[in-house]
Design an enzyme around this catalytic site. Structure first.
Site, PDB file in Angstrom:
ATOM      1  N   CYS A  19     -89.321  21.435 -33.686  1.00 58.28           N
ATOM      2  CA  CYS A  19     -89.723  20.615 -34.821  1.00 58.28           C
ATOM      3  C   CYS A  19     -90.510  19.410 -34.317  1.00 58.28           C
ATOM      4  CB  CYS A  19     -88.455  20.213 -35.561  1.00 58.28           C
ATOM      5  SG  CYS A  19     -88.435  18.686 -36.468  1.00 58.28           S
ATOM      6  N   GLU A 130     -93.449  21.529 -41.420  1.00 57.62           N
ATOM      7  CA  GLU A 130     -94.092  22.544 -40.612  1.00 57.62           C
ATOM      8  C   GLU A 130     -95.451  22.846 -41.224  1.00 57.62           C
ATOM      9  OE1 GLU A 130     -95.029  23.746 -37.828  1.00 57.62           O
ATOM     10  OE2 GLU A 130     -92.896  23.891 -37.395  1.00 57.62           O
TER      11      GLU A 130
END
Length: 264
Positions: A19, A130
């Site tokens: 992430c 994302e």
């Protein structure tokens, strides 16, 4: 070409592994209640909310450590710098390349194997970002030879109002240039464990942070749980997540506000 995970990628704010950005805007006391925190550190309580947490930012982590003198294991909410700095690193700059630790190779990487065995933490988050890669073919008659590439950001968060608890590791790094009585001589840093994306999210990106369900928090945090037992937690069922397209405002670390998580 720009190397994935390099300082240039950090500056751009879009990292190829997940992430690379997340949101943590929940009140510290709410997190203390959610995670049954015994000790709420002042810096964790005062850390402002962020809708655009980026690598090397200070972040909240949940840890369990034995108290000095009594040996009593207590759960606390503390602040660490995002990007793990191994204890043997010459300088903390290496942390910018260690914001993620792949679950499949935790025991194979010297920087992660030791903290995985003894210094696991939870990283509370309201969700993460994302980017889906989109390729647009050249228009008929265009002289362009390659498709145009763009990236659509998504905000991915637990279904409902639950907080996400990312599996994490933390480490202590000693700054040898500072005196023994300098309170800043120790740097606490953290990394987020990632895993293969679920089928529902794989079309956005092939990786995702490993979120642990509440019934696994105790075992993950317990310093008495060894690496073999902890490794079994890495295969636990994923927490159900929802994804929504958001505006490209999140692409810049200069932008930080509730509007970043709004669906478009």
């Amino acid at each position: 070409p720009v190397r994935c995970g390099s300082a240039a990628w950090v500056a751009r704010g879009i990292l190829e592994d997940m992430c690379g950005r997340y949101a943590s805007f929940r009140d510290a006391q709410d997190l203390a209640d959610e995670f049954a925190i015994a000790d709420l550190a002042d810096d964790a309580r005062l850390l402002p909310p962020s809708w655009n947490v980026a690598p090397t930012d200070p972040v909240r982590i949940v840890v369990e450590r034995a108290a000095k003198g009594t040996g009593e294991v207590r759960r606390s909410l503390r602040v660490a710098r995002w990007g793990l700095v191994p204890s043997w690193a010459k300088d903390p700059g290496v942390g910018a390349r260690m914001i993620n630790a792949r679950a499949e190779s935790l025991l194979d990487k010297p920087a992660f194997a030791k903290p995985f065995a003894a210094r696991r933490c939870l990283v509370p988050a309201d969700g993460y970002y994302e980017w889906r890669r989109i390729e647009t073919p050249p228009a008929p008659g265009s002289t362009a030879r390659k498709p145009k590439v763009s990236k659509q950001p998504f905000f991915i968060h637990p279904d409902g109002s639950a907080v996400a608890a990312f599996a994490g590791l933390y480490e202590f790094w000693r700054d040898r240039t500072k005196a023994d009585d300098d309170p800043d001589r120790w740097l606490v840093s953290t990394t987020i464990v990632t895993t293969a994306a679920t089928p529902a999210l794989a079309s956005i990106h092939d990786r995702m942070p490993l979120s642990l369900a509440p019934d696994l928090w105790d075992a993950w945090l317990d310093p008495a749980v060894g690496k073999d037992e902890a490794a079994g937690l890495l295969a636990a069922p994923e927490v159900r997540m929802a994804a929504q397209e958001v505006a490209p405002l999140v692409n810049s670390v200069a932008n930080n506000g509730p509007e970043l998580v709004l669906a478009v």
